[in-house]
Design an enzyme around this catalytic site. Sequence first.
Site, PDB file in Angstrom:
ATOM      1  N   VAL A   1      79.011  10.024  32.783  1.00 13.61           N
ATOM      2  CA  VAL A   1      77.811   9.719  33.557  1.00 13.61           C
ATOM      3  C   VAL A   1      76.609   9.952  32.648  1.00 13.61           C
ATOM      4  CG1 VAL A   1      76.359  10.422  35.508  1.00 13.61           C
ATOM      5  CG2 VAL A   1      78.839  10.287  35.783  1.00 13.61           C
ATOM      6  N   CYS A   2      75.628   9.076  32.735  1.00 18.92           N
ATOM      7  CA  CYS A   2      74.377   9.232  32.015  1.00 18.92           C
ATOM      8  C   CYS A   2      74.651   9.336  30.508  1.00 18.92           C
ATOM      9  CB  CYS A   2      73.625  10.450  32.572  1.00 18.92           C
ATOM     10  SG  CYS A   2      71.884  10.554  32.141  1.00 18.92           S
ATOM     11  N   THR A   3      74.026  10.281  29.828  1.00 22.70           N
ATOM     12  CA  THR A   3      74.186  10.385  28.380  1.00 22.70           C
ATOM     13  C   THR A   3      75.500  11.030  27.968  1.00 22.70           C
ATOM     14  OG1 THR A   3      72.913  12.451  28.373  1.00 22.70           O
ATOM     15  CG2 THR A   3      71.713  10.395  27.945  1.00 22.70           C
TER      16      THR A   3
ATOM     17  N   SER B   1      74.567   3.965  30.073  1.00 26.61           N
ATOM     18  CA  SER B   1      73.993   5.298  30.005  1.00 26.61           C
ATOM     19  C   SER B   1      72.673   5.263  30.763  1.00 26.61           C
ATOM     20  CB  SER B   1      73.773   5.711  28.542  1.00 26.61           C
ATOM     21  OG  SER B   1      73.381   7.069  28.445  1.00 26.61           O
TER      22      SER B   1
END
Length: 229
Positions: A102-104, A122
């Site tokens: 998830v995300c970065t 991202s």
Amino acid sequence: MTEPLHVVALLFPHVTQLDFTGPAQVFAKMPGAELHVAADSLDPVPTDAGFSILPTTTLEAAPQGDVLFVPGGRGTFELLEDEPTLAFLRHQAAEAQWVTSVCTGSFLLGAAGLLRGRRATSHWGSLHLLERLGAIPTAERVVRDGPVITAAGVSAGIDFALRLTAEIHGDDVAKRLQLLLEYDPEPPFDAGAPSRPDADDELAQAQISATTELRGDVVERAAARLTGD
């Protein structure tokens, strides 16, 4: 899939707590799922929200996961050159049925060499840097490329976890979980991504520029390490 379904989540200082806790709430309801929260030690791990989360296991003692899950946060960039963490991810990914972020968190997967030639996403502020780690940056909320599922920023983690539930148990089970969690988002503004009509384009561009200046060098060093592999 046989039970239990082992979900191994990487936890690290300065993790964005909703990146972790959003999917964790879905995993807590997923049939047969057993969540293992792995960190360097069993000490409390500080999040970006001012509170800490307790790991359940260490990197060394973590069982082999069926699902490898990496949340995001500024702590991901602090680990891009941390070989023990990258080795842990490569080891887990070699036998996992699903490799996710998830995300970065996708940057850690990329630094471990797990996104070469794969579509991945991202947080919008960092997405443009992901290409340097061999990925194909894809501006979608949830992206699946084979056994790899990546989600965009923060709140997209819940979408990812429901998508994974559907992949493993079918749509009906995922829909039941969505209902039980009352995941029925109705944001007050249509400003949740740079492409949305209420988004502040000036702020978005400033954030992208700031991220490039702040994180570009460490991503380049991580990319150079991959080239040398």
